[in-house]
Every structure is written in structure tokens, then in C-alpha cells.
Design a protein around this motif. Structure first.
Motif, PDB file in Angstrom:
ATOM      1  N   VAL A 170       0.903  -1.276  -0.062  1.00  0.00           N
ATOM      2  CA  VAL A 170      -0.040   0.068  -0.047  1.00  0.00           C
ATOM      3  C   VAL A 170       0.891   1.074  -0.016  1.00  0.00           C
ATOM      4  CG1 VAL A 170      -1.633   1.345   1.322  1.00  0.00           C
ATOM      5  CG2 VAL A 170      -1.958  -1.071   1.139  1.00  0.00           C
ATOM      6  N   LEU A 171       1.909   1.268   0.866  1.00  0.00           N
ATOM      7  CA  LEU A 171       2.757   2.387   0.966  1.00  0.00           C
ATOM      8  C   LEU A 171       3.596   2.701  -0.265  1.00  0.00           C
ATOM      9  CD1 LEU A 171       4.136   1.741   4.406  1.00  0.00           C
ATOM     10  CD2 LEU A 171       2.306   3.310   3.911  1.00  0.00           C
ATOM     11  N   VAL A 172       3.917   1.604  -0.957  1.00  0.00           N
ATOM     12  CA  VAL A 172       4.865   1.554  -2.111  1.00  0.00           C
ATOM     13  C   VAL A 172       3.944   2.039  -3.397  1.00  0.00           C
ATOM     14  CG1 VAL A 172       6.335   0.468  -3.845  1.00  0.00           C
ATOM     15  CG2 VAL A 172       6.493  -0.217  -1.565  1.00  0.00           C
ATOM     16  N   ILE A 173       2.777   1.623  -3.295  1.00  0.00           N
ATOM     17  CA  ILE A 173       1.928   1.902  -4.714  1.00  0.00           C
ATOM     18  C   ILE A 173       1.465   3.318  -4.320  1.00  0.00           C
ATOM     19  CG2 ILE A 173      -0.121   1.361  -5.634  1.00  0.00           C
ATOM     20  CD1 ILE A 173       0.353  -1.453  -4.829  1.00  0.00           C
ATOM     21  N   LYS A 174       1.237   3.985  -3.255  1.00  0.00           N
ATOM     22  CA  LYS A 174       0.743   4.984  -2.922  1.00  0.00           C
ATOM     23  C   LYS A 174       1.596   6.204  -3.357  1.00  0.00           C
ATOM     24  CE  LYS A 174      -1.381   6.111   0.904  1.00  0.00           C
ATOM     25  NZ  LYS A 174      -2.816   6.931   0.296  1.00  0.00           N
ATOM     26  N   ASP A 175       2.929   5.944  -3.140  1.00  0.00           N
ATOM     27  CA  ASP A 175       4.004   6.793  -3.582  1.00  0.00           C
ATOM     28  C   ASP A 175       4.281   6.764  -4.956  1.00  0.00           C
ATOM     29  OD1 ASP A 175       4.227   8.288  -1.097  1.00  0.00           O
ATOM     30  OD2 ASP A 175       6.146   7.529  -0.428  1.00  0.00           O
ATOM     31  N   ALA A 176       4.029   5.799  -5.502  1.00  0.00           N
ATOM     32  CA  ALA A 176       4.476   5.409  -6.934  1.00  0.00           C
ATOM     33  C   ALA A 176       3.261   6.254  -7.657  1.00  0.00           C
ATOM     34  CB  ALA A 176       4.373   3.971  -7.254  1.00  0.00           C
ATOM     35  N   ALA A 177       2.041   6.268  -7.173  1.00  0.00           N
ATOM     36  CA  ALA A 177       1.092   6.898  -7.667  1.00  0.00           C
ATOM     37  C   ALA A 177       1.291   8.496  -7.674  1.00  0.00           C
ATOM     38  CB  ALA A 177      -0.292   6.667  -7.434  1.00  0.00           C
ATOM     39  N   LEU A 178       1.898   8.954  -6.408  1.00  0.00           N
ATOM     40  CA  LEU A 178       2.186  10.396  -6.342  1.00  0.00           C
ATOM     41  C   LEU A 178       3.365  10.798  -7.054  1.00  0.00           C
ATOM     42  CD1 LEU A 178       2.012  12.783  -4.324  1.00  0.00           C
ATOM     43  CD2 LEU A 178       3.909  11.847  -3.008  1.00  0.00           C
ATOM     44  N   PHE A 179       4.318  10.104  -7.206  1.00  0.00           N
ATOM     45  CA  PHE A 179       5.616  10.257  -8.198  1.00  0.00           C
ATOM     46  C   PHE A 179       4.804  10.398  -9.616  1.00  0.00           C
ATOM     47  CE2 PHE A 179       8.753   9.028 -11.375  1.00  0.00           C
ATOM     48  CZ  PHE A 179       9.656   9.861 -10.691  1.00  0.00           C
TER      49      PHE A 179
END
Length: 657
Positions: free
Chosen positions: A108-117
């Protein structure tokens, strides 16, 4: 409210139900076959809406382009899901189920920041469906054309899933895997690819649900946790593993929420009740009622009990001389920190946060490890203690010393009330009922503006004058946390602690020798709530304020992460896990804007390297070995080649009628 307006609002509920069903069906499929409680399922929904924004914006000028873009977006999400399963999840199938939950939360944390990037922090509004941007007149009310299409998609997907599960060989294998995966493996079926396929299918359904929401909901980074909460509710209310149950639950919850919006405010006994505010928590109220009345859901089946010994853990051992020496040295070092590091005042602030997290994690571990009660809503008692202390201080002007006693007592009372219902369930249903109660508490605090301050919270929660210096408050926090942790440990090695573990490992045998297992678990809930409430009180005073964020789902998940990261089968695990998690969160957050991804990646690495938690894995590698007949089942998980059953097992996937 006219009858026609009410009917139109109920039609809106049908459109919402289709989306909820798509997400829940995918989650139910994944859990039914792989036994993974996929906390990242909401993230795949979020990816679906973001990808549809990009793909449809480029090729969606026509109806064929729009619907083709939606399908492509869902397929891309399925491909990402298959990659995640092959690269990450396949490596941890042998780990205990709760550690798989930890790994999916890291995703969840990884995908959230990937979407943010990729897409940035702003909300993104996707293009409307060509030819469906208008409205039609129904009973004199205008209703969106696109919502009519969504209403039809839910039953269509239900029918296609029925054909897949009942009319294809792959579907037959899926249903067989939910019944007996060991036998499926013995028949020569490649379970690894079966698991990959079902995970990809579940992600496809989540991605499709997200892509279809593009014209209705802006893509934003909060959709992951919002969606997974609703999906869990639908799956549990419908019955774990039941596809038609998920469809029925989605209809029930969506229509109740639509009814609350339609009725607005109602009078009951001269009291005005704003039903529109109930939409934040109505699904959790429904879930709580259903689980109390019918614990296995609307169309589910009672969970099969585990084989004797499948859940046994290595027996707890009293700390040896080395452990006692290490503990004494740690306490001595904590006492000397303000003296030896006066130039680093932030260090004491960070240590206060770590100490509070340690007490929070230790209280959760008390019922999760020795008690065997998995809680997804432990933040409820943290919040009750914090808000009780803040209200007693700011509204009733009680001294801080009194709030240190009364705040935890209020949390204990809340745990007594909620625990009475929770201990009557087990496994996933127990965990979800604790989540429901936590969300109910959060909703009451969030919306009671005149008393709790609502979303703004309460300010001015400062310690007494003799604790005004950071050093003095640090010593108070350290002393109380050490005393509370020692008290919890003392209870575990008292007769009550042995009764807890007896009820966890062999409930029928414990009942046969005169132990009232449910009562013991109920008292354990109260004890855990009491000490968790103390952590909440200290948190409120350390921040000088308290807000609803402190009792959100994220706080409960943080507690789970702390316990699992350190090792749920060890006494030192939650202490180490809380310290490591809080330190990592603070350190990484100050170094980069994408701290969630770095934290998530670190957690994934730790899960892969230490599948039984940091302390648990180190103990198995370097510590004393325990009796294999006792220790080995605890290390077992839902493996690909064959896994021992557990309390997290679901009934078989039910064929849609």
C-alpha cells in the motif's frame, strides 16, 4: 422527500453497489484461494482509476475508445497484480498469514508513493463517457445515463463469474483449491500459476471498478484505504468466499447509505438525527449487527475449526539472565539520554514517541499473541483514553494526575463493552468486528463537533506545570511505559496468562478442565484496553492536542505492523517492532518526500528476511530451539505446496445461484 426522489436515490445506490461488488468480488476470490488478506486491494482500485485517467484521456474520444481504455486499464492493473504476486507474495506464502498482511500493507505504501510520483498530489478528473454524459428522466427526476450502465455491469459481472467458476476447468480448480489445496497439489496441478491467475483476476476486477469510476470520482491518493475498508465490510457481511454473498451485501449496504442520504434528518422522540452523517459509518454498523446475529455472514458458512495444534506457539519462557541484563542496560541508557545528550532535545521527543508506540504495541500483542485474538481496531481504546483525558482536562478542569487514572479507565470500559461481542467470534470475523467498533468510535468523535471538537480535535492538552519541561515529561513517559509493560508481562506469567494461552491453543480442552475461555478472553480485552488507553493519554499530552486522525484505521494498522514486524510469537517482538517502525517512519519521513515507498520497501525486505518477525527469526536462528511438535506449526503458513489450516481459513467459494 417525495416518493419519486426516494426511488431515484435508491437507483443511485444501485450504481454504487456495482462498484462495491466488483472490488469485493476480487478480494473474496483472492482470499478464498490464496488465504491472503490482501490489504493492498484498495491500491489496485486506485491504480485502475489513475490508469483510466491516462489511457482514456488519450484514446477516449469515441465510445469504443472510452470502453477500450477502461478495459486496457483493468488489464494493466491485472498485469501489475500478477507481477506483484510472482515477485513478492510467492516468496512469503510459507510465512504466517498475518505476516502476509504486513507485506500487503507495505505494498500500500509503495503503490501510494508510486502514484504520487507519476500523477502528482492533485485530484484528477477523468473524461466522461462519450454518449453517456447526459441524463434521462425517470419518474420526473433526471438520472445520469452513465449510472444506468453501471447498474447493469454488476449483474453482468456476477453472471460471468458464475460461468467462469462453474463452466470452465480453471473455475473448477479454483473451487477445489478453496476446499483442499493439498489434494489439488497432489493431483499435479501447478498451484503457483493457479495462485497467480486468481490474484491477477482479483486485481482485474479491482482495476475495472476503479476505471469505471473515472467519470464519477476524481482520482486521488486517499482512495486506497477508503476502498479497502468498504471492500472488507462487503466481503465479511456477505460471507467470506461467497461471490453471491458479496453481491447481496453490496446491495444492502449501498441502499442503506442511499436511504440515509434521501431521508436527510429525522426526528425521534423530539431529537433531530442527521442521517446524512451516518453515511461515514453505516456500513460498519451493518457489519457489527450482522456479525453479532450471524457471525459467518449472510451467505457464508461457519468456519471450520483448526486441527488441534495448528495454531500452537512455542511456550513462553521466563527471561534469563542475559535478557534481564539487556533490559536493565536499556532502561539505564534511557535514563541517561537527557544527561548525555543535552544538545539534542529532539532525541527525547523521538524517544517519547517510541515509548508510547511500545506501550501501544505491547497492549495489542497481549491479546494477539498469548490471547490469539486478532484485532484490526485497537486504536479505538487508544482514542478513548486520549479523548477522555483531553475532555476531563479542558472541559471539566480536572488535574492532569486525575486524567492519568481516569483516561485509561474509560478506555477499559470501552474494551469491556466491545470485547463482550468480539470474543464470541474468531479469525477474520473477529478482526473485522473490532474494526467496525473502532470506526464507530471514530465516527462519533469526528462528527460530535460541540463536544469532541469534530475534525478539528481538542487543543490545549498540556501537561501539569511540574512536567512543563520536555525532560520531565520524558521521564514520566518512560516510567509509566516501563511499569505498564512489566505489568503486562507479569500477567502473562500469572495463572491468568496460562489460562489465556490454554484457551488459544486448545479451547475444548481448556473448557473441559474448567476454564471459562470466553470470560478469560473478555478480561484480556479489558486489560489490553486499559493499557492502550494509557498510551493514548500520554500521546495526547505529548502533542498538546488530540484529533480524530489519532484513532483512524491507519493507527490500528500501525499497531499491527509494529507487532508483526517484531514478531507476534515473542515477548520482545512488539517492543522491538514498535521501536524500529517508529524510528524508520521518523527518519525516512525527514529525508524524502517519498518516505512511504521507502518505508514500505524496507518493510517488505524485513518480511522476506525475517518471515517470523525480527525477534522471532533471530530467536529461531540463534536462540534455544523449542520442541518441534510445538514450535513448528506456528511457523507454518499458507504455503503453495501445502499449508496447515488456521483460524483465517474461509469457507469454500460459493457458486452464484
Amino acid at each position: 422527500m417525495t416518493l419519486t426522489s426516494l426511488l431515484v436515490q435508491l437507483l443511485n445506490g444501485l450504481a454504487e453497489a456495482s462498484t462495491m461488488f466488483l472490488v469485493a468480488a476480487g478480494l473474496s476470490l483472492i482470499f478464498g484461494v490464496t488465504r491472503i488478506v490482501n490489504f493492498a486491494h484498495g491500491s489496485f482500485f486506485m491504480l485502475g482509476i489513475y490508469l483510466s485517467y491516462t489511457v482514456v484521456s488519450r484514446i477516449g474520444e469515441t465510445a469504443a475508445g472510452f470502453w477500450g481504455g477502461v478495459l486496457v486499464s483493468a488489464l494493466l492493473v491485472a498485469a501489475i497484480g500478477a507481477l506483484v504476486e510472482c515477485v513478492i507474495l510467492r516468496r512469503i506464502y510459507q510465512a504466517p498469514e498475518l505476516f502476509q498482511l504486513l507485506a500487503t500493507f507495505a505494498l500500500v505504501l509503495v503503490i501510494k508513493d508510486a502514484a504520487l510520483f507519476v500523477w502528482g498530489p492533485e485530484d484528477l478528473f477523468g473524461p466522461r463517457a462519450p454518449g453517456l454524459s447526459g441524463a434521462v428522466e425517470i419518474l420526473g427526476q433526471r438520472f445520469p445515463q452513465y449510472d444506468l450502465v453501471l447498474i447493469a455491469i454488476g449483474p453482468l459481472v456476477l453472471g460471468l463469474l458464475w460461468l467462469l467458476l462453474t463452466r470452465t476447468r480453471w473455475g473448477t480448480l479454483l473451487r477445489a483449491a478453496t476446499q483442499d489445496r493439498e489434494m489439488v497439489g497432489a493431483l499435479g496441478i501447478n498451484q503457483a500459476w493457479l495462485f497467480t491467475g486468481v490474484f491477477a483476476l482479483g486485481c482485474f476486477l479491482a482495476g475495472l471498478a476503479g476505471a469505471l469510476q473515472g467519470p464519477r470520482v476524481p482520482a486521488n491518493l486517499a482512495l486506497d484505504l477508503e476502498t479497502i475498508g468498504n471492500a472488507f465490510v462487503v466481503v465479511v457481511v456477505g460471507g467470506m468466499g461467497s461471490i453471491p454473498g458479496a453481491f447481496l451485501a453490496a446491495l444492502l449496504i449501498a441502499e442503506i447509505k442511499a436511504l440515509c442520504i434521501a431521508l436527510g434528518t429525522v426526528s425521534f422522540g423530539g431529537v433531530e438525527i442527521a442521517l446524512t452523517k451516518m453515511t461515514l459509518v453505516v456500513e460498519f454498523l451493518v457489519m457489527a449487527v450482522i456479525l453479532v446475529v450471524r457471525p459467518w455472514g449472510l451467505l457464508g458458512k461457519p468456519q471450520a475449526p483448526s486441527r488441534n495444534g495448528a495454531e500452537l506457539e512455542a511456550p513462553l519462557r521466563a527471561p534469563g539472565k542475559a535478557v534481564k541484563l539487556a533490559g536493565a542496560l536499556t532502561v539505564a541508557a534511557l535514563l541517561l539520554v537527557p544527561v548525555l545528550a543535552p544538545a539534542y532535545p529532539y532525541l527525547t521527543v523521538l524517544l517519547v514517541e517510541i515509548l508510547i508506540a511500545v506501550l501501544f504495541a505491547a497492549s495489542l500483542h497481549f491479546i494477539m499473541g498469548p490471547g490469539g485474538l486478532h484485532s484490526f481496531g485497537h486504536a479505538a481504546y487508544f482514542g478513548l483514553g486520549a479523548y477522555a483525558a483531553a475532555l476531563l482536562l479542558t472541559k471539566w478542569q480536572l488535574p492532569m494526575e486525575a486524567t492519568l487514572l481516569l483516561g485509561p479507565l474509560v478506555a477499559c470500559i470501552g474494551a469491556v463493552v466491545f470485547g463482550w461481542f468480539c470474543v464470541r467470534l474468531s479469525g477474520t470475523y473477529l478482526a473485522m468486528l473490532t474494526l467496525a467498533f473502532a470506526q464507530i468510535v471514530w465516527s462519533v468523535i469526528y462528527q460530535w463537533d460541540g463536544f469532541t471538537g469534530g475534525s478539528n480535535g481538542l487543543l490545549g492538552v498540556w501537561p501539569a506545570g511540574w512536567l512543563s519541561s520536555p525532560t520531565a515529561f520524558y521521564y514520566l513517559t518512560m516510567g509509566l511505559c516501563c511499569l505498564c509493560v512489566l505489568a503486562l508481562r507479569r500477567v502473562l506469567f500469572a495463572p491468568f496468562g496460562y489460562a489465556m494461552r490454554a484457551g488459544r491453543d486448545a479451547a475444548l480442552r481448556a473448557e473441559a478442565i474448567g476454564i471459562d475461555v470466553k470470560r478469560v478472553q473478555w478480561v484480556a480485552f479489558a486489560i489490553a484496553g486499559l493499557f492502550c488507553g494509557m498510551a493514548g493519554v500520554l500521546f495526547a499530552y505529548s502533542k498538546g492536542s488530540i484529533s480524530p486522525d489519532a484513532i483512524s484505521v491507519g493507527r490500528s494498522v500501525d499497531g499491527l505492523v509494529m507487532v508483526l514486524l517484531g514478531g507476534v510469537q515473542t515477548l520482545a517482538g512488539p517492543l522491538v517492532g514498535a521501536s524500529v517502525f517508529t524510528w524508520l517512519q521518523d527518519t525516512i519521513a525527514r529525508e524524502t518526500d517519498y518516505w512511504r515507498a521507502l518505508l514500505g520497501a524496507t518493510m517488505l525486505l524485513l518480511v522476506i528476511l525475517f518471515p517470523a518477525g525480527i525477534v522471532g527469526s533471530l530467536r529461531k536462528r540463534f536462540g534455544r530451539e523449542t520442541d518441534p511438535a510445538v514450535a513448528e506449526p506456528a511457523a507454518g503458513g499458507a504455503g503453495v505446496a501445502g499449508a496447515s489450516p488456521s483460524s483465517w481459513q474461509s469457507p469454500s467459494l460459493k457458486e452464484p445461484a
